[in-house]
Scaffold this motif. Sequence first.
Motif, PDB file in Angstrom:
ATOM      1  N   GLN A  28       3.284  19.944  -7.943  1.00  0.00           N
ATOM      2  CA  GLN A  28       3.739  19.580  -9.315  1.00  0.00           C
ATOM      3  C   GLN A  28       5.376  20.093  -9.383  1.00  0.00           C
ATOM      4  OE1 GLN A  28       2.281  17.258 -11.271  1.00  0.00           O
ATOM      5  NE2 GLN A  28       0.588  17.624  -9.687  1.00  0.00           N
ATOM      6  N   HIS A  29       5.717  21.056  -8.672  1.00  0.00           N
ATOM      7  CA  HIS A  29       6.892  21.679  -8.704  1.00  0.00           C
ATOM      8  C   HIS A  29       7.985  20.813  -8.030  1.00  0.00           C
ATOM      9  CE1 HIS A  29      10.143  24.940  -7.907  1.00  0.00           C
ATOM     10  NE2 HIS A  29      10.039  24.983  -9.172  1.00  0.00           N
ATOM     11  N   ASP A  30       8.921  20.018  -8.696  1.00  0.00           N
ATOM     12  CA  ASP A  30       9.709  19.205  -7.930  1.00  0.00           C
ATOM     13  C   ASP A  30      10.478  19.615  -6.807  1.00  0.00           C
ATOM     14  OD1 ASP A  30       9.018  17.044  -9.692  1.00  0.00           O
ATOM     15  OD2 ASP A  30      10.412  17.294 -10.895  1.00  0.00           O
ATOM     16  N   PRO A  31      11.298  20.733  -7.013  1.00  0.00           N
ATOM     17  CA  PRO A  31      12.009  21.448  -5.698  1.00  0.00           C
ATOM     18  C   PRO A  31      10.926  21.528  -4.732  1.00  0.00           C
ATOM     19  CG  PRO A  31      12.844  22.356  -7.506  1.00  0.00           C
ATOM     20  CD  PRO A  31      11.386  21.705  -8.173  1.00  0.00           C
ATOM     21  N   THR A  32       9.853  22.185  -4.763  1.00  0.00           N
ATOM     22  CA  THR A  32       8.976  22.382  -3.509  1.00  0.00           C
ATOM     23  C   THR A  32       8.390  20.910  -2.917  1.00  0.00           C
ATOM     24  OG1 THR A  32       7.962  24.341  -4.521  1.00  0.00           O
ATOM     25  CG2 THR A  32       6.583  23.472  -2.940  1.00  0.00           C
ATOM     26  N   ARG A  33       8.013  20.153  -3.737  1.00  0.00           N
ATOM     27  CA  ARG A  33       7.610  18.783  -3.578  1.00  0.00           C
ATOM     28  C   ARG A  33       8.643  18.103  -2.660  1.00  0.00           C
ATOM     29  NH1 ARG A  33       6.233  16.778  -7.938  1.00  0.00           N
ATOM     30  NH2 ARG A  33       7.931  15.558  -8.588  1.00  0.00           N
ATOM     31  N   TYR A  34       9.945  17.825  -2.974  1.00  0.00           N
ATOM     32  CA  TYR A  34      11.089  17.206  -2.280  1.00  0.00           C
ATOM     33  C   TYR A  34      11.153  18.085  -0.950  1.00  0.00           C
ATOM     34  CZ  TYR A  34      12.028  15.151  -6.629  1.00  0.00           C
ATOM     35  OH  TYR A  34      11.654  14.352  -7.865  1.00  0.00           O
ATOM     36  N   SER A  35      11.247  19.453  -0.815  1.00  0.00           N
ATOM     37  CA  SER A  35      11.409  20.490   0.133  1.00  0.00           C
ATOM     38  C   SER A  35      10.380  20.065   1.278  1.00  0.00           C
ATOM     39  CB  SER A  35      11.285  21.770  -0.203  1.00  0.00           C
ATOM     40  OG  SER A  35      12.397  22.111  -1.098  1.00  0.00           O
ATOM     41  N   LEU A  36       9.134  19.818   0.657  1.00  0.00           N
ATOM     42  CA  LEU A  36       7.845  19.513   1.817  1.00  0.00           C
ATOM     43  C   LEU A  36       8.103  18.129   2.304  1.00  0.00           C
ATOM     44  CD1 LEU A  36       4.908  21.060  -0.156  1.00  0.00           C
ATOM     45  CD2 LEU A  36       5.859  21.678   2.019  1.00  0.00           C
ATOM     46  N   LEU A  37       8.799  17.088   1.436  1.00  0.00           N
ATOM     47  CA  LEU A  37       8.826  15.800   1.800  1.00  0.00           C
ATOM     48  C   LEU A  37       9.981  15.966   2.860  1.00  0.00           C
ATOM     49  CD1 LEU A  37       8.539  12.695   1.761  1.00  0.00           C
ATOM     50  CD2 LEU A  37      10.234  12.778   0.031  1.00  0.00           C
ATOM     51  N   VAL A  38      11.101  16.636   2.786  1.00  0.00           N
ATOM     52  CA  VAL A  38      12.117  16.605   3.820  1.00  0.00           C
ATOM     53  C   VAL A  38      11.542  17.211   5.015  1.00  0.00           C
ATOM     54  CG1 VAL A  38      14.216  17.689   4.419  1.00  0.00           C
ATOM     55  CG2 VAL A  38      13.880  16.644   2.154  1.00  0.00           C
ATOM     56  N   LEU A  39      10.715  18.377   4.930  1.00  0.00           N
ATOM     57  CA  LEU A  39      10.311  18.938   6.181  1.00  0.00           C
ATOM     58  C   LEU A  39       9.447  18.178   6.976  1.00  0.00           C
ATOM     59  CD1 LEU A  39       9.717  21.470   8.001  1.00  0.00           C
ATOM     60  CD2 LEU A  39       8.033  22.379   6.407  1.00  0.00           C
ATOM     61  N   ALA A  87       0.831  -1.103   0.175  1.00  0.00           N
ATOM     62  CA  ALA A  87      -0.037   0.055  -0.096  1.00  0.00           C
ATOM     63  C   ALA A  87       0.837   1.258  -0.071  1.00  0.00           C
ATOM     64  CB  ALA A  87      -1.049  -0.094   1.094  1.00  0.00           C
ATOM     65  N   LEU A  88       2.022   1.275   0.293  1.00  0.00           N
ATOM     66  CA  LEU A  88       3.023   2.451   0.546  1.00  0.00           C
ATOM     67  C   LEU A  88       3.087   3.048  -0.810  1.00  0.00           C
ATOM     68  CD1 LEU A  88       6.210   1.220   2.228  1.00  0.00           C
ATOM     69  CD2 LEU A  88       4.521   2.993   2.954  1.00  0.00           C
ATOM     70  N   PRO A  89       2.955   2.833  -1.978  1.00  0.00           N
ATOM     71  CA  PRO A  89       2.972   3.863  -3.139  1.00  0.00           C
ATOM     72  C   PRO A  89       1.969   4.497  -2.969  1.00  0.00           C
ATOM     73  CG  PRO A  89       3.786   1.597  -4.074  1.00  0.00           C
ATOM     74  CD  PRO A  89       3.418   1.429  -2.689  1.00  0.00           C
ATOM     75  N   LEU A  90       0.812   4.128  -2.752  1.00  0.00           N
ATOM     76  CA  LEU A  90      -0.689   5.237  -2.590  1.00  0.00           C
ATOM     77  C   LEU A  90      -0.287   5.936  -1.293  1.00  0.00           C
ATOM     78  CD1 LEU A  90      -3.561   2.859  -3.978  1.00  0.00           C
ATOM     79  CD2 LEU A  90      -2.303   4.821  -5.067  1.00  0.00           C
ATOM     80  N   ASP A  91      -0.058   5.245  -0.306  1.00  0.00           N
ATOM     81  CA  ASP A  91       0.099   5.976   0.883  1.00  0.00           C
ATOM     82  C   ASP A  91       1.142   7.176   0.870  1.00  0.00           C
ATOM     83  OD1 ASP A  91      -2.049   4.755   2.271  1.00  0.00           O
ATOM     84  OD2 ASP A  91      -0.703   3.344   3.026  1.00  0.00           O
ATOM     85  N   MET A  92       2.412   6.996   0.325  1.00  0.00           N
ATOM     86  CA  MET A  92       3.399   8.086   0.243  1.00  0.00           C
ATOM     87  C   MET A  92       3.189   8.982  -1.076  1.00  0.00           C
ATOM     88  SD  MET A  92       6.606   5.599   1.102  1.00  0.00           S
ATOM     89  CE  MET A  92       7.915   7.100   1.223  1.00  0.00           C
ATOM     90  N   GLY A  93       2.517   8.217  -2.060  1.00  0.00           N
ATOM     91  CA  GLY A  93       2.250   9.278  -3.069  1.00  0.00           C
ATOM     92  C   GLY A  93       1.358  10.150  -3.044  1.00  0.00           C
ATOM     93  N   TRP A  94       0.374  10.147  -2.137  1.00  0.00           N
ATOM     94  CA  TRP A  94      -0.692  11.246  -1.796  1.00  0.00           C
ATOM     95  C   TRP A  94      -0.149  12.202  -1.182  1.00  0.00           C
ATOM     96  CZ3 TRP A  94      -5.365  12.443  -2.885  1.00  0.00           C
ATOM     97  CH2 TRP A  94      -6.085  13.320  -2.017  1.00  0.00           C
ATOM     98  N   ASP A  95       0.756  12.464  -0.416  1.00  0.00           N
ATOM     99  CA  ASP A  95       1.398  13.574   0.273  1.00  0.00           C
ATOM    100  C   ASP A  95       1.661  14.419  -0.846  1.00  0.00           C
ATOM    101  OD1 ASP A  95       0.597  12.765   2.756  1.00  0.00           O
ATOM    102  OD2 ASP A  95       2.527  12.561   3.768  1.00  0.00           O
ATOM    103  N   SER A  96       2.395  14.194  -1.808  1.00  0.00           N
ATOM    104  CA  SER A  96       2.963  15.086  -2.711  1.00  0.00           C
ATOM    105  C   SER A  96       2.283  15.143  -3.989  1.00  0.00           C
ATOM    106  CB  SER A  96       4.428  14.447  -3.019  1.00  0.00           C
ATOM    107  OG  SER A  96       4.418  13.212  -3.648  1.00  0.00           O
ATOM    108  N   SER A  97       1.175  14.364  -4.093  1.00  0.00           N
ATOM    109  CA  SER A  97       0.461  14.432  -5.398  1.00  0.00           C
ATOM    110  C   SER A  97       0.029  15.942  -5.733  1.00  0.00           C
ATOM    111  CB  SER A  97      -0.535  13.458  -5.544  1.00  0.00           C
ATOM    112  OG  SER A  97      -1.772  13.640  -4.194  1.00  0.00           O
ATOM    113  N   PHE A  98      -0.355  16.609  -4.743  1.00  0.00           N
ATOM    114  CA  PHE A  98      -0.967  17.868  -5.024  1.00  0.00           C
ATOM    115  C   PHE A  98       0.179  19.168  -5.545  1.00  0.00           C
ATOM    116  CE2 PHE A  98       0.291  18.068  -0.645  1.00  0.00           C
ATOM    117  CZ  PHE A  98       0.692  19.392  -0.437  1.00  0.00           C
TER     118      PHE A  98
END
Length: 226
Positions: A163-174, A150-161
């Motif tokens: 689209q800007h890669d640097p912002t997405r990765y920054s939010l993931l790290v935070l 189930a992880l791909p869906l569970d983890m993918g949800w947080d960043s699915s909204f």
Amino acid sequence: MAQPASAPDTSADDAAVVVNDPFEGFNRSVFSFNEAVDAAVLKPVATGYRNAVPEIVRGWVSNFFGNIGDVWSLVNLALQGKPRQAYDMTVRVTTNTVLGLGGILDIATEAGLERHSEDFGQTLGWWGVPSGPFLVLPLLGPSQIRETAALPLDMGWDSSFVQHDPTRYSLLVLEVIDTRASLLTATGLLDTVALDKYSFVRDAYVQRRQSLVYDGNPPESGAQPR
């Protein structure tokens, strides 16, 4: 990130929880690796974050990610066919998004709106998919085969909204840092009480997931676990 499980819920029926760990040798190796990474990187960074960032700001960060998680919980409640809880979460998300400035303020909790946290692993379990063997994932920590699927869906949800890669990765790290910071006290206690930390974390994780799948009412002893 390696996330330690919370202490076992002694109110649950311990006999109903079956720990299936055929990969224990492999799991212990990965567990040790995760512990080393946590001690060298994650824990120091999380401690610095906690010490440097005011508590009120850390609360805003946690609320923001919590609101995103609430939307995913709403989706899973709908998939599980739980209309009442799904309605409650709809009201909660709407309240925090509109009145809570995009979720940084948790107005819903202050108003007494209960959070029903659900993920896709719980949804699979609700519909009878067995948990499978216990598995420790590199960096991600305790899991089971069902939860890993189930992880791909569970983890993918947080960043699915985003689209800007640097912002997405920054939010993931935070999010990782914020989550680890919230566990500093719990892991400190775990270090002092667990003689075999691996077994303690494994058993606590399996018991907690069993309880979550059954909404806090796991089966009686002898029943087939999900």
